[in-house]
Design a protein around this motif. Structure first.
Motif, mmCIF file in Angstrom:
data_model
loop_
_atom_site.group_PDB
_atom_site.id
_atom_site.type_symbol
_atom_site.label_atom_id
_atom_site.label_comp_id
_atom_site.label_asym_id
_atom_site.label_seq_id
_atom_site.Cartn_x
_atom_site.Cartn_y
_atom_site.Cartn_z
ATOM 1 N N UNK A 145 0.812 -1.231 0.000
ATOM 2 C CA UNK A 145 0.000 0.000 0.000
ATOM 3 C C UNK A 145 0.846 1.281 0.000
ATOM 4 N N UNK A 146 1.909 1.290 0.787
ATOM 5 C CA UNK A 146 2.778 2.473 0.819
ATOM 6 C C UNK A 146 3.527 2.654 -0.495
ATOM 7 N N UNK A 147 3.976 1.550 -1.094
ATOM 8 C CA UNK A 147 4.677 1.635 -2.379
ATOM 9 C C UNK A 147 3.754 2.219 -3.448
ATOM 10 N N UNK A 148 2.523 1.752 -3.458
ATOM 11 C CA UNK A 148 1.559 2.268 -4.439
ATOM 12 C C UNK A 148 1.244 3.744 -4.189
ATOM 13 N N UNK A 149 1.138 4.126 -2.930
ATOM 14 C CA UNK A 149 0.795 5.506 -2.591
ATOM 15 C C UNK A 149 1.893 6.488 -2.982
ATOM 16 N N UNK A 150 3.149 6.032 -2.980
ATOM 17 C CA UNK A 150 4.263 6.934 -3.287
ATOM 18 C C UNK A 150 4.796 6.754 -4.710
ATOM 19 N N UNK A 151 4.194 5.863 -5.478
ATOM 20 C CA UNK A 151 4.691 5.576 -6.825
ATOM 21 C C UNK A 151 4.335 6.684 -7.807
#
Length: 189
Positions: A145-151
């Protein structure tokens, strides 16, 4: 979320336990010596790693008993934080390195992952062994979720087939085998 993880060693840590140079661990596995069975290791991103419990017990399994440096053992456990001492490869949870992570997310290149790691967007490694970062597979998946949010451009989609293969111990993609080098390469370890 941090989980208890098994204490692990790479070549450098294994060698330090016995007060030898890291190259000696490779020599112990060579076909001419065969003191250390390569099958006792788990392979992550093409490199062998051992549970600390096995590495400590190894010295008692050889014709010439080798003694473990208790100070090195304590230091390794302290550096790795809270954990537990596994003895066998099949006791280990799924562990991944960069090659497996690239496959989990179907990343276009290693540079994509390296950028996420260097900018702090990727979770910190669960281990730093012999100069390489390793992660519990669950640590990586929890970060989605964090990777997707900052991608900016990467979707960070998970390949469930790769995850299942890693969990079931049947992963055969990049990093699943050690690429043997040197004079024993043709003989195969």
């Amino acid at each position: 979320m941090r989980r208890l993880k098994p204490y692990m060693v790479g070549y450098q840590e294994f060698a330090a336990l016995y007060g030898v140079e890291p190259g000696m661990v490779s020599q112990w596995m060579s076909p001419s010596r065969r003191v250390l069975d390569p099958a006792t290791a788990t392979v992550v991103s093409g490199v062998r790693y051992w549970p600390l419990g096995y590495a400590v017990r190894f010295g008692t399994t050889t014709a010439r008993v080798r003694r473990v440096d208790a100070g090195v053992r304590a230091r390794l456990k302290s550096e790795q934080g809270d954990g537990w001492e596994a003895d066998l490869d099949d006791e280990l949870p799924p562990i991944v390195g960069q090659q497996e992570i690239i496959q989990v997310f179907r990343l276009p290149s290693q540079a994509s992952l390296a950028t996420a790691i260097s900018t702090g967007r990727f979770p910190a490694g669960d281990w730093l062994l012999s100069g390489s970062m390793l992660w519990l597979l669950d640590t990586v998946l929890d970060a989605v979720p964090d990777l997707r949010a900052t991608a900016r451009s990467l979707p960070w989609d998970v390949d469930e087939d790769v995850v299942a293969a890693l969990r079931e111990g049947r992963y055969e993609g990049p990093g699943a085998t050690v690429l043997t080098r040197g004079r024993h390469a043709k003989k195969g370890l």
